[in-house]
Design a protein around this motif. Structure first.
Motif, PDB file in Angstrom:
ATOM      1  N   GLY A 187      -8.180   1.094  -7.549  1.00  0.00           N
ATOM      2  CA  GLY A 187      -6.772   0.880  -7.891  1.00  0.00           C
ATOM      3  C   GLY A 187      -5.928   0.535  -6.681  1.00  0.00           C
ATOM      4  O   GLY A 187      -5.093  -0.375  -6.743  1.00  0.00           O
ATOM      5  N   VAL A 188      -6.154   1.255  -5.577  1.00  0.00           N
ATOM      6  CA  VAL A 188      -5.380   0.980  -4.367  1.00  0.00           C
ATOM      7  C   VAL A 188      -5.691  -0.412  -3.838  1.00  0.00           C
ATOM      8  O   VAL A 188      -4.785  -1.168  -3.446  1.00  0.00           O
ATOM      9  CB  VAL A 188      -5.671   2.043  -3.293  1.00  0.00           C
ATOM     10  CG1 VAL A 188      -5.091   1.629  -1.949  1.00  0.00           C
ATOM     11  CG2 VAL A 188      -5.104   3.383  -3.712  1.00  0.00           C
ATOM     12  N   LEU A 189      -6.969  -0.766  -3.814  1.00  0.00           N
ATOM     13  CA  LEU A 189      -7.349  -2.098  -3.329  1.00  0.00           C
ATOM     14  C   LEU A 189      -6.729  -3.190  -4.180  1.00  0.00           C
ATOM     15  O   LEU A 189      -6.182  -4.176  -3.664  1.00  0.00           O
ATOM     16  CB  LEU A 189      -8.876  -2.222  -3.328  1.00  0.00           C
ATOM     17  CG  LEU A 189      -9.430  -3.583  -2.889  1.00  0.00           C
ATOM     18  CD1 LEU A 189      -9.014  -3.895  -1.466  1.00  0.00           C
ATOM     19  CD2 LEU A 189     -10.949  -3.601  -3.021  1.00  0.00           C
ATOM     20  N   THR A 190      -6.791  -3.020  -5.505  1.00  0.00           N
ATOM     21  CA  THR A 190      -6.211  -4.018  -6.405  1.00  0.00           C
ATOM     22  C   THR A 190      -4.704  -4.115  -6.209  1.00  0.00           C
ATOM     23  O   THR A 190      -4.141  -5.219  -6.176  1.00  0.00           O
ATOM     24  CB  THR A 190      -6.524  -3.659  -7.859  1.00  0.00           C
ATOM     25  OG1 THR A 190      -7.943  -3.580  -8.035  1.00  0.00           O
ATOM     26  CG2 THR A 190      -5.963  -4.705  -8.801  1.00  0.00           C
ATOM     27  N   ALA A 191      -4.056  -2.952  -6.088  1.00  0.00           N
ATOM     28  CA  ALA A 191      -2.599  -2.946  -5.916  1.00  0.00           C
ATOM     29  C   ALA A 191      -2.189  -3.632  -4.618  1.00  0.00           C
ATOM     30  O   ALA A 191      -1.241  -4.421  -4.591  1.00  0.00           O
ATOM     31  CB  ALA A 191      -2.079  -1.518  -5.957  1.00  0.00           C
ATOM     32  N   VAL A 192      -2.912  -3.327  -3.540  1.00  0.00           N
ATOM     33  CA  VAL A 192      -2.568  -3.935  -2.254  1.00  0.00           C
ATOM     34  C   VAL A 192      -2.760  -5.454  -2.300  1.00  0.00           C
ATOM     35  O   VAL A 192      -1.905  -6.219  -1.836  1.00  0.00           O
ATOM     36  CB  VAL A 192      -3.415  -3.320  -1.119  1.00  0.00           C
ATOM     37  CG1 VAL A 192      -3.281  -4.126   0.167  1.00  0.00           C
ATOM     38  CG2 VAL A 192      -2.994  -1.878  -0.878  1.00  0.00           C
ATOM     39  N   LEU A 193      -3.875  -5.887  -2.875  1.00  0.00           N
ATOM     40  CA  LEU A 193      -4.136  -7.327  -2.952  1.00  0.00           C
ATOM     41  C   LEU A 193      -3.123  -8.041  -3.834  1.00  0.00           C
ATOM     42  O   LEU A 193      -2.827  -9.231  -3.620  1.00  0.00           O
ATOM     43  CB  LEU A 193      -5.553  -7.566  -3.484  1.00  0.00           C
ATOM     44  CG  LEU A 193      -6.698  -7.129  -2.567  1.00  0.00           C
ATOM     45  CD1 LEU A 193      -8.043  -7.382  -3.231  1.00  0.00           C
ATOM     46  CD2 LEU A 193      -6.629  -7.856  -1.224  1.00  0.00           C
ATOM     47  N   ALA A 194      -2.592  -7.336  -4.811  1.00  0.00           N
ATOM     48  CA  ALA A 194      -1.617  -7.950  -5.719  1.00  0.00           C
ATOM     49  C   ALA A 194      -0.203  -7.900  -5.159  1.00  0.00           C
ATOM     50  O   ALA A 194       0.563  -8.863  -5.294  1.00  0.00           O
ATOM     51  CB  ALA A 194      -1.668  -7.260  -7.082  1.00  0.00           C
ATOM     52  N   VAL A 236       2.755  -2.837   3.074  1.00  0.00           N
ATOM     53  CA  VAL A 236       2.131  -2.543   1.786  1.00  0.00           C
ATOM     54  C   VAL A 236       0.725  -1.985   1.983  1.00  0.00           C
ATOM     55  O   VAL A 236       0.325  -1.014   1.329  1.00  0.00           O
ATOM     56  CB  VAL A 236       2.094  -3.814   0.912  1.00  0.00           C
ATOM     57  CG1 VAL A 236       1.257  -3.586  -0.343  1.00  0.00           C
ATOM     58  CG2 VAL A 236       3.508  -4.223   0.518  1.00  0.00           C
ATOM     59  N   ALA A 237      -0.030  -2.597   2.892  1.00  0.00           N
ATOM     60  CA  ALA A 237      -1.390  -2.114   3.150  1.00  0.00           C
ATOM     61  C   ALA A 237      -1.378  -0.687   3.700  1.00  0.00           C
ATOM     62  O   ALA A 237      -2.191   0.149   3.293  1.00  0.00           O
ATOM     63  CB  ALA A 237      -2.093  -3.054   4.123  1.00  0.00           C
ATOM     64  N   LEU A 238      -0.452  -0.403   4.618  1.00  0.00           N
ATOM     65  CA  LEU A 238      -0.368   0.947   5.175  1.00  0.00           C
ATOM     66  C   LEU A 238       0.055   1.965   4.113  1.00  0.00           C
ATOM     67  O   LEU A 238      -0.442   3.097   4.094  1.00  0.00           O
ATOM     68  CB  LEU A 238       0.626   0.973   6.342  1.00  0.00           C
ATOM     69  CG  LEU A 238       0.201   0.207   7.603  1.00  0.00           C
ATOM     70  CD1 LEU A 238       1.293   0.261   8.651  1.00  0.00           C
ATOM     71  CD2 LEU A 238      -1.105   0.778   8.158  1.00  0.00           C
ATOM     72  N   ALA A 239       0.981   1.557   3.238  1.00  0.00           N
ATOM     73  CA  ALA A 239       1.403   2.458   2.167  1.00  0.00           C
ATOM     74  C   ALA A 239       0.233   2.762   1.231  1.00  0.00           C
ATOM     75  O   ALA A 239       0.048   3.903   0.787  1.00  0.00           O
ATOM     76  CB  ALA A 239       2.559   1.833   1.384  1.00  0.00           C
ATOM     77  N   GLY A 240      -0.562   1.728   0.927  1.00  0.00           N
ATOM     78  CA  GLY A 240      -1.739   1.950   0.083  1.00  0.00           C
ATOM     79  C   GLY A 240      -2.743   2.871   0.743  1.00  0.00           C
ATOM     80  O   GLY A 240      -3.304   3.761   0.098  1.00  0.00           O
ATOM     81  N   ALA A 241      -2.961   2.668   2.049  1.00  0.00           N
ATOM     82  CA  ALA A 241      -3.902   3.525   2.771  1.00  0.00           C
ATOM     83  C   ALA A 241      -3.403   4.965   2.812  1.00  0.00           C
ATOM     84  O   ALA A 241      -4.189   5.916   2.666  1.00  0.00           O
ATOM     85  CB  ALA A 241      -4.102   2.992   4.196  1.00  0.00           C
ATOM     86  N   ALA A 242      -2.092   5.143   3.001  1.00  0.00           N
ATOM     87  CA  ALA A 242      -1.535   6.497   3.038  1.00  0.00           C
ATOM     88  C   ALA A 242      -1.677   7.183   1.683  1.00  0.00           C
ATOM     89  O   ALA A 242      -2.045   8.358   1.602  1.00  0.00           O
ATOM     90  CB  ALA A 242      -0.062   6.433   3.449  1.00  0.00           C
ATOM     91  N   ALA A 243      -1.391   6.435   0.611  1.00  0.00           N
ATOM     92  CA  ALA A 243      -1.525   7.010  -0.732  1.00  0.00           C
ATOM     93  C   ALA A 243      -2.973   7.406  -1.008  1.00  0.00           C
ATOM     94  O   ALA A 243      -3.253   8.473  -1.578  1.00  0.00           O
ATOM     95  CB  ALA A 243      -1.036   6.010  -1.773  1.00  0.00           C
TER      96      ALA A 243
END
Length: 207
Positions: free
Chosen positions: A42-49, A169-176
């Motif tokens: 989910g995080v990977l998909t969200a970041v890529l989108a 966005v990538a850092l926010a995804g990694a933090a989440a």
């Protein structure tokens, strides 16, 4: 009297595994393993989108901002001749590579668009003497300033903000991912301690 139950030892952290292996059915698979797999996907998909969209939106907003700023600067600044009131320092050595990059602030006299004479400080080449003439950009009130932003600078700054947005966005995804992963890890440890508390007494020997 039964011996005291030894404290539970946390299981070793599992080695990184591909997401597909976390979904395979096996006796040792936990719900948290499946949750981690879905979380990572989910995080990977969200970041890529989201990252490209954020980059475009922020980059476009930054481009419009700097474009308007450049237009305003072009309307309120102009290039004019300035006369040095005092000598500029002679250091560094004349003709050296350092001289090509060095500028010194010196008092200069300029004339505004309205024909008024003003005194300001401008960055000039080293070694210039009083009375020398240089070209400087000044504002409407006669203060020395930088040249208006050009098209290349506008694009460069806009691209910089777009890149920062994508990285954000990538850092926010990694933090989440890290926070939720830590929560799941704590849940695994709590479950392990509960299971150990039920199992350990069976292995103790009466004294």
């Amino acid at each position: 009297m039964a011996a005291e139950t030894p404290p539970a030892q946390p299981p070793p952290a599992p080695p990184p595994r591909p997401l597909c292996r976390r979904w395979r059915r096996n006796p040792l698979r936990r719900r948290t393993d499946v949750a981690r797999a879905w979380l990572g996907l989910g995080v990977l998909t969200a970041v890529l989108a989201v990252a490209p969209v954020a980059a475009v939106v922020v980059g476009d907003a930054a481009h419009r901002h700097y474009r308007d700023a450049a237009r305003h600067q072009q309307q309120t600044r102009h290039l004019t001749d300035a006369t040095l009131i005092a000598d500029a320092p002679r250091h560094p050595e004349p003709g050296s590579d350092e001289e090509k990059k060095t500028r010194y602030p010196v008092e200069v006299r300029v004339v505004t668009r309205e024909g008024r004479t003003r005194t300001t400080r401008a960055e000039v080449w080293p070694g210039l003497t009083a009375g020398s003439t240089v070209s400087v950009w000044i504002t409407a009130d006669g203060k020395a300033t930088e040249a208006p932003l050009g098209g290349k600078e506008v694009r460069s700054r806009a691209m910089g903000w777009a890149l920062l947005a994508a990285i954000g966005v990538a850092l926010a995804g990694a933090a989440a991912h890290a926070v939720v992963g830590a929560v799941l890890r704590r849940r695994d440890l709590a479950g392990w301690e509960t299971a150990w508390a039920e199992t350990a007494p069976r292995w103790t020997t009466p004294t």
